[in-house]
Design an enzyme around this catalytic site. Structure first.
Site, PDB file in Angstrom:
ATOM      1  N   GLY A 159       0.777  -1.236   0.000  1.00 38.35           N
ATOM      2  CA  GLY A 159       0.000   0.000   0.000  1.00 38.35           C
ATOM      3  C   GLY A 159       0.808   1.285   0.000  1.00 38.35           C
ATOM      4  O   GLY A 159       0.315   2.327  -0.453  1.00 38.35           O
ATOM      5  N   GLN A 201       1.389   8.098   2.942  1.00 43.66           N
ATOM      6  CA  GLN A 201       1.954   7.210   3.962  1.00 43.66           C
ATOM      7  C   GLN A 201       1.913   7.884   5.331  1.00 43.66           C
ATOM      8  O   GLN A 201       1.510   7.297   6.332  1.00 43.66           O
ATOM      9  CB  GLN A 201       3.400   6.879   3.554  1.00 43.66           C
ATOM     10  CG  GLN A 201       4.208   6.093   4.529  1.00 43.66           C
ATOM     11  CD  GLN A 201       3.976   4.602   4.383  1.00 43.66           C
ATOM     12  OE1 GLN A 201       2.853   4.145   4.282  1.00 43.66           O
ATOM     13  NE2 GLN A 201       5.036   3.842   4.382  1.00 43.66           N
ATOM     14  N   GLY A 241       7.513   4.391   6.951  1.00 40.15           N
ATOM     15  CA  GLY A 241       6.298   3.645   7.296  1.00 40.15           C
ATOM     16  C   GLY A 241       6.011   3.663   8.789  1.00 40.15           C
ATOM     17  O   GLY A 241       4.871   3.840   9.209  1.00 40.15           O
ATOM     18  N   GLU A 242       7.039   3.482   9.593  1.00 37.48           N
ATOM     19  CA  GLU A 242       6.831   3.387  11.047  1.00 37.48           C
ATOM     20  C   GLU A 242       6.736   4.767  11.700  1.00 37.48           C
ATOM     21  O   GLU A 242       5.848   5.010  12.506  1.00 37.48           O
ATOM     22  CB  GLU A 242       7.955   2.575  11.716  1.00 37.48           C
ATOM     23  CG  GLU A 242       8.515   1.400  10.917  1.00 37.48           C
ATOM     24  CD  GLU A 242       7.540   0.279  10.643  1.00 37.48           C
ATOM     25  OE1 GLU A 242       6.614   0.065  11.435  1.00 37.48           O
ATOM     26  OE2 GLU A 242       7.701  -0.394   9.593  1.00 37.48           O
TER      27      GLU A 242
HETATM   28 MO1  MOS Z   1       5.676  -3.492   9.565  1.00 37.77          MO
HETATM   29  S1  MOS Z   1       5.033  -3.482  11.467  1.00 37.77           S
HETATM   30  O1  MOS Z   1       7.224  -3.145   9.385  1.00 37.77           O
HETATM   31  O2  MOS Z   1       4.819  -4.407   8.560  1.00 37.77           O
END
Ligand code: MOS
Length: 710
Positions: free
Chosen positions: A466, A610, A676-677
């Protein structure tokens, strides 16, 4: 995925739109449950109704005789899974499905019904009856904190003096609780398994890691990895829930062997709460002390999280307290408690998001004790080098991020006195919270093939769950080759493609993006050789001139030895403005601003999405999300999307995503770092801190529901 871009429009200044966007919104993108496989049958799982004990008797007769039923698999008749017998395989630790009569949690699969239609399988599953020998279960972390143990992989951490905060002139000591949250991606986990020969299988499977799924199925069934074909060209969200192979995937592969036909197994939404992990309920205690002028003296961070009764799950809950600030004294301890629940799994941000919720809340509490602005307090303790390793950062522009975000949210409107600002009868509050996460790069292989018509094909086995991995790849290749994105196609999500890592841990743009960069560099070199050493972007002309149908390279790209010289992290800061209704306790997030220092932004539009998605997830963490267990039965009561609350559009304001956008000169050729994190890490604290600023009420157990405020 195979993506042909139809638009010839040049990318807008704010970046390329998703290359797979049209396929997704028109339904042309196929997810794993959507393949029409000849002769397919349908599996439905039956879950245990007790939380601990064993199966005394299981009656499958009625189900077996129901219309269309091909088999009912239980531990009594299941073929053996060879990998379950061996140590050191990917199946180790995994709940061994249909292995014996043991019950470890409520909802544990005890049977799989396979029928010729989904409806018939579902009906027959309702006819399976089991009797149990019940034992006393434990499903509540709060009442089991004394049973915490240091996990195998974890050691207490001490820097300087232990518990130094206790002797600081100004200090706070508080406990924070984050309940269990479930990933709940839109796409349900699903697998279609088809044996092509006795030792050869194809799976269409929802996974974040093509290669890891290939490996774990191969190990479980003792097959050569190349005999396991894994296909996942599109993944409808995962957030960590598809990082590993789960028992239902093994069950489908087993069942396909039994019925000698392909088996499709799609989890129900209720199954999603007990079959594919979750962010574990975690208790934390933070002690933090400072001098009167706001210099940190020490941080003590204790955390205890839950795990299952059959497997240890650990995550980096306390790491952020070792890393985030220049505190001379830090000590941390992390424990886990075995409960009668299924095994947790990383959920976006994972442990770091849980830890940042506590640390950034505690720092906010300290800022009020000190009467120092929360940003000012953080700047007074800004780490210039990595406090853990002493290494220089490969890049850090968090100070720029603080400034950008504070300006955007209107931080100057904030009052240091809680409950002092109102608007139209609502209490108004501002809060902020910061985050960090390791900026990794691992290795990936990319094939770049220039076709005679000028189409560039990029191939690698990564999945795009995604974030826009395919779009970032096209953006990089477009710039490198000097061709429009419309002339570039990406093939992803297939185990027969060149190897790529699992999508997770915020590393894919840095890893696969670098491989695209390297492959394009090599391909351009090859064209240069064709052209007697002169640069030319007339790829079509050169291929024609040399009578070549195509020119291709396959490039393995990995990080270099210089990486070890630096500490590499991405950084974020989140700002929230809330309105709180003093009569009803309703919290409305009115403004949200998130700023990321994620190096050079390769794909601005998907990067902004994101960050916005991570903010929504953090707002859900702070205000809504919570798995509720009825501990009398050890059973989930809100295992559906009506009762498990998470943000919808009406709950979320326009989220502003800003980027420092300064390249990291040391990490990879694009200067990009992951995001992402960090999109989620720090958000929940920002919301809780804003609620405190608005109301003077410090809620230390998430989510902050209205009842806790009135
Ligand atoms: Mo993730 S929690 O790096 O899919």
């Amino acid at each position: 995925m195979k993506i042909e871009i139809t638009s010839m429009m040049p990318p807008p200044a704010d970046g390329m739109s998703r290359v797979d966007g049209r396929l997704k919104v028109t339904g042309a993108a196929k997810y794993s449950a959507e393949y029409n496989i000849k002769g397919v049958t349908y599996g439905v799982m039956v879950g245990s109704t007790i939380a601990k004990g064993s199966i005394k008797a299981i009656d499958t007769k009625a189900a077996e005789h129901a219309p269309g039923v091909l088999t009912v698999i239980t531990y009594l008749n299941s073929p053996k899974v060879p990998g379950y017998q061996t140590e050191n395989t990917a199946a180790k630790g995994m709940l061994k499905i249909f292995y014996d009569d043991k019950i470890y949690f409520n909802g544990q699969p005890i049977a799989l019904v396979v029928a010729d239609t989904y409806e018939r399988a579902l009906y027959a599953a309702s006819l399976v009856k089991a009797d149990y020998n019940k034992e006393q279960h434990q499903t509540e972390l709060k009442s089991n904190l004394n049973n915490g143990v240091l996990p195998y992989s974890s050691k207490d951490y001490v820097r300087g003096q232990e518990d130094a905060y206790k002797s600081a002139p100004v200090k706070i000591e508080q406990e924070y609780i984050l309940p269990t949250e479930v990933h709940n991606p839109m796409e349900l986990h699903a697998i279609i398994a088809r044996w092509d020969a006795d030792d050869k299988i194809t799976v269409w499977d929802k996974t974040q890691g093509i290669k890891s799924t290939q490996k774990s199925i191969a190990q479980a069934f003792k097959l050569p990895p190349d005999n396991v074909q894994v296909t996942a060209p599109f993944v409808g969200g995962a957030f960590g829930a598809a990082l590993r192979t789960w028992p239902h995937e093994i069950a489908a592969v087993l069942a396909a062997k039994v019925v000698k036909r392909p088996v499709k197994l799609v989890l129900s939404r209720a199954d999603m709460f007990t079959s594919v992990g979750y962010r574990p309920y975690t208790w934390q205690k933070i002690g933090i002390g400072a001098t009167a002028d706001g210099k940190l003296v020490g941080i003590t961070h204790d955390a205890t999280g839950q795990t299952s009764a059959y497997e240890d799950f650990t995550e980096g809950v306390v790491n952020i307290s070792q890393l985030m600030y220049a505190s001379p004294n830090v000590n941390t301890r992390y424990k886990i408690v075995s409960l009668n629940v299924n095994t947790p799994t990383p959920m976006r941000g994972p442990g770091e998001a849980t830890g940042a919720y506590a640390l950034e809340s505690a720092l906010d509490e300290l800022s009020y004790e000190l009467n120092i602005d929360p940003i000012d307090l953080r700047m007074r303790n800004y780490a210039q080098t990595d406090p853990l390793s002493g290494k220089p950062y490969s890049s850090k522009f968090l100070n720029d991020a603080y400034k950008l975000g504070a300006d955007k949210i209107g931080w100057s409107e904030r009052s240091q006195k809680p409950g002092s600002v109102t608007k139209d009868g609502w209490l108004v509050g501002y809060g902020m919270g910061a985050g960090m996460f390791g900026a990794y790069r691992s290795s990936a292989t990319v094939t770049a093939r220039m076709m005679a018509d000028g189409t560039l094909i990029l191939q690698t086995g990564v999945t795009d769950i995604g974030p826009g991995t395919g779009t970032a790849m096209v953006s990089i290749a477009s710039e490198m080759m000097g061709i429009p994105g419309a002339k570039i196609r990406v093939d992803l999500g297939d185990s027969s493609l060149p190897p790529s890592p699992t999508q997770g841990g915020s590393q894919i743009t840095a890893t696969v993006g670098s491989a695209v960069y390297d492959a394009c560099t090599e391909l351009k070199d090859k064209f240069k050789q064709l052209n007697n050493g002169a640069d030319s972007a007339d790829y079509v002309g050169l291929l024609k001139q040399h009578n070549l149908p195509q020119l291709e390279v396959t490039t393995l790209s990995k990080n270099g030895p210089e990486m070890g010289k630096y500490a590499s992290y991405s950084w974020s800061v989140h700002f929230i403005q809330v309105f709180v209704n003093p009569a009803t306790g309703v919290v409305k997030v009115n403004k949200a601003v998130s700023v990321a220092d994620a190096g050079h932004i390769v794909s601005p539009k998907t990067a902004a999405s994101q960050i916005k998605g991570g903010s929504v997830m953090g707002i859900g963490m702070a205000l809504m999300e919570e798995v509720v267990i009825d501990h009398r039965y050890g059973r989930l009561v809100n295992n559906n999307l009506a009762d498990y609350h998470m943000p919808v559009h009406a709950d979320i304001p326009q989220v502003e995503a800003l980027f420092v956008n300064k390249p990291d000169p040391n990490l990879n050729p694009m200067g990009a770092k992951g995001m992402g994190e960090i999109a989620t890490i720090g958000v929940a604290a920002a919301v809780a801190n804003a609620v405190y600023n608005a109301t003077g009420k410090r809620i230390r157990e998430m989510p902050i529901t209205p009842d806790k405020l009135i």
